[in-house]
Scaffold this active site. Structure first.
Site, PDB file in Angstrom:
ATOM      1  N   LYS A 115      87.819   9.440  70.106  1.00  0.00           N
ATOM      2  CA  LYS A 115      88.295   8.639  71.287  1.00  0.00           C
ATOM      3  C   LYS A 115      89.779   8.573  70.959  1.00  0.00           C
ATOM      4  CE  LYS A 115      85.251  11.814  72.998  1.00  0.00           C
ATOM      5  NZ  LYS A 115      84.509  13.130  71.488  1.00  0.00           N
TER       6      LYS A 115
HETATM    7  C1  LIG Z   1      82.583  13.280  72.001  1.00  0.00           C
HETATM    8  C2  LIG Z   1      82.455  14.140  73.254  1.00  0.00           C
HETATM    9  C3  LIG Z   1      80.741  14.092  74.167  1.00  0.00           C
HETATM   10  C4  LIG Z   1      80.363  13.089  73.076  1.00  0.00           C
HETATM   11  O1  LIG Z   1      80.635  12.393  73.188  1.00  0.00           O
HETATM   12  P1  LIG Z   1      79.172  10.979  72.200  1.00  0.00           P
HETATM   13  O2  LIG Z   1      80.485   9.704  72.267  1.00  0.00           O
HETATM   14  O3  LIG Z   1      79.859  10.909  71.068  1.00  0.00           O
HETATM   15  O4  LIG Z   1      78.057  11.536  72.523  1.00  0.00           O
HETATM   16  C5  LIG Z   1      80.809  14.923  74.897  1.00  0.00           C
HETATM   17  N1  LIG Z   1      81.667  15.651  75.635  1.00  0.00           N
HETATM   18  C6  LIG Z   1      82.727  15.715  75.248  1.00  0.00           C
HETATM   19  C7  LIG Z   1      84.111  17.112  76.153  1.00  0.00           C
HETATM   20  C8  LIG Z   1      83.216  15.001  73.730  1.00  0.00           C
HETATM   21  O5  LIG Z   1      84.430  15.264  73.703  1.00  0.00           O
END
Ligand SMILES: *Cc1c(COP(=O)(O)O)cnc(C)c1O
Length: 373
Positions: free
Chosen positions: A184
């Site tokens: 992210k």
């Molecule tokens: C990364 C992501 C998640 C999940 O987040 P985690 O921290 O990996 O559990 C959920 N929804 C979207 C759209 C994502 O990009």
């Protein structure tokens, strides 16, 4: 001369953050503590003073948001089929029924007309997703939620730093969930946070985060809801604190790189190749990803292989959730969401991370053009 492999995403942790993590490891307090509180304060300030609580993933953050909203057995929750599967899994996890509405072919986000058409008397909540960091029409989203009295859990996992006409995503709305997973825009290695409406919701969030426990006095302890083990550690929060100071620079860099992508692809790229560029939104989106939808004449696997041969990393985000076996077993089939099905088969993510430069963008674009032309 062959250039080094260009990955599609890469986290950057500065030396000060690495040193700060070392300090935490030597401090004798490595689980949730002062660093978590400091990170939550920093996030709360960023979101205009709204309460914020951190967790150990974006996934459990959304699950807890649904529990706070009282969503469970017999309730329907509407979301998009084009997201990471976590978005729909959490609906099943709390015992509710996932309902999908097809996506808009241009934004690749949930189509709000189709969302409204999918509402039934059992619908209790909506989980919109801001794919690549591009928000949906936020006025329209909340007009629908208010009209039908629905809770909104925004899956803003990819949208930290995004905004809607000058207002930060997370600084307004109902509950807003973010992820700090390694890919992210900023990371805590793994983690997430939830922006809440008030102190009562924040207290409930704390309970679900730690086994449902409430403490009082010196030795009072009670459990009145079934919680889990979802707390962020001080080690993770220290990474978050070190990353957060770079957020505005990271967002600005990504927007600059996105702009360069559009300039390099040029005005005739779509017409000459049949591929589809993303919406050229340089105001609201944080450009978490730069995604193309490939033309029908090439398979994604072949495209990825050819890009790899040119030392360019490619991701795919995401295959349509309703066609995964778990969801097919719940009655979803091919043909139900045709736009999502096509995009889910043909979408690719080009390299996009904050330490990339303009010449990396040019390499990626040259490679795409040579594969597609
Ligand atoms: C990364 C992501 C998640 C999940 O987040 P985690 O921290 O990996 O559990 C959920 N929804 C979207 C759209 C994502 O990009």
């Amino acid at each position: 001369m062959t250039l080094p492999f260009l990955p599609f995403s890469k986290p950057t942790i500065d030396e000060a953050t690495i040193a700060a993590v070392g300090d935490v490891l030597r401090s004798g307090w490595i689980t949730s503590g002062p660093k978590v509180l400091a990170f939550e304060d920093m996030l709360s300030e960023y979101f205009g003073g709204r309460p914020v609580r951190t967790f150990n993933s974006g996934t459990c953050t959304m699950e807890i948001a649904l529990r706070i909203a009282g969503i469970g057995v017999g309730d329907e929750v509407i979301t998009t089929p084009i997201s990471w599967v976590a978005t729909a899994n959490v609906i099943i996890e709390v015992g509710a029924t996932p309902v999908f509405a097809d996506i808009d072919p241009v934004t690749r986000n949930i189509d709000l007309d189709k969302l409204e058409a999918a509402i039934t008397p059992r619908t209790k909540a909506i989980i919109p997703v801001y794919l690549s960091g591009l928000p949906v029409d936020m006025e329209r989203l909340y007009a629908i939620a208010n009209k039908y009295d629905l809770r909104v859990v925004e899956d803003a996992a990819q949208a930290l730093g995004s905004s809607w006409h000058g207002k930060r995503i997370g600084a307004f709305g109902d509950m807003v969930s973010f992820s700090f997973q390694a890919n992210k825009n900023i990371t805590t290695s793994e983690g997430g946070c939830l922006v809440l409406n008030n102190a009562d919701e924040a207290r409930v969030a704390e309970k679900y985060r730690l086994q449902g426990v409430t403490r009082s006095g010196f030795d009072g302890l009670d459990v009145d809801v079934l919680g889990g083990k979802f707390n962020m550690t001080d080690v993770a929060a220290t990474i978050g604190l070190g990353q957060f100071v770079h957020l505005d620079t990271i967002t600005a860099t990504r927007r600059r790189l996105a702009k360069h992508y559009f300039a390099q692809f040029g005005a005739d790229f779509e017409a000459s190749t049949g591929a589809q560029l993303p919406v050229a939104d340089l105001e609201n989106s944080n450009w978490h990803m730069f995604q193309l939808v490939l033309p029908e004449r090439i398979t994604r696997a072949h495209f990825m292989e050819q890009m790899m041969a040119r030392q360019i990393g490619i991701g795919y985000h995401y295959p349509s959730i309703h066609l995964l076996s778990l969801y097919r077993a719940r009655g979803f089939t091919e043909g139900m969401f045709p736009v999502a099905e096509r995009v889910g088969r043909r979408i690719v993510s080009l390299p996009m991370f904050s330490t990339m430069n303009e010449s990396d963008v040019e390499r990626a674009v040259d490679a795409v053009k040579s594969v597609l032309q």
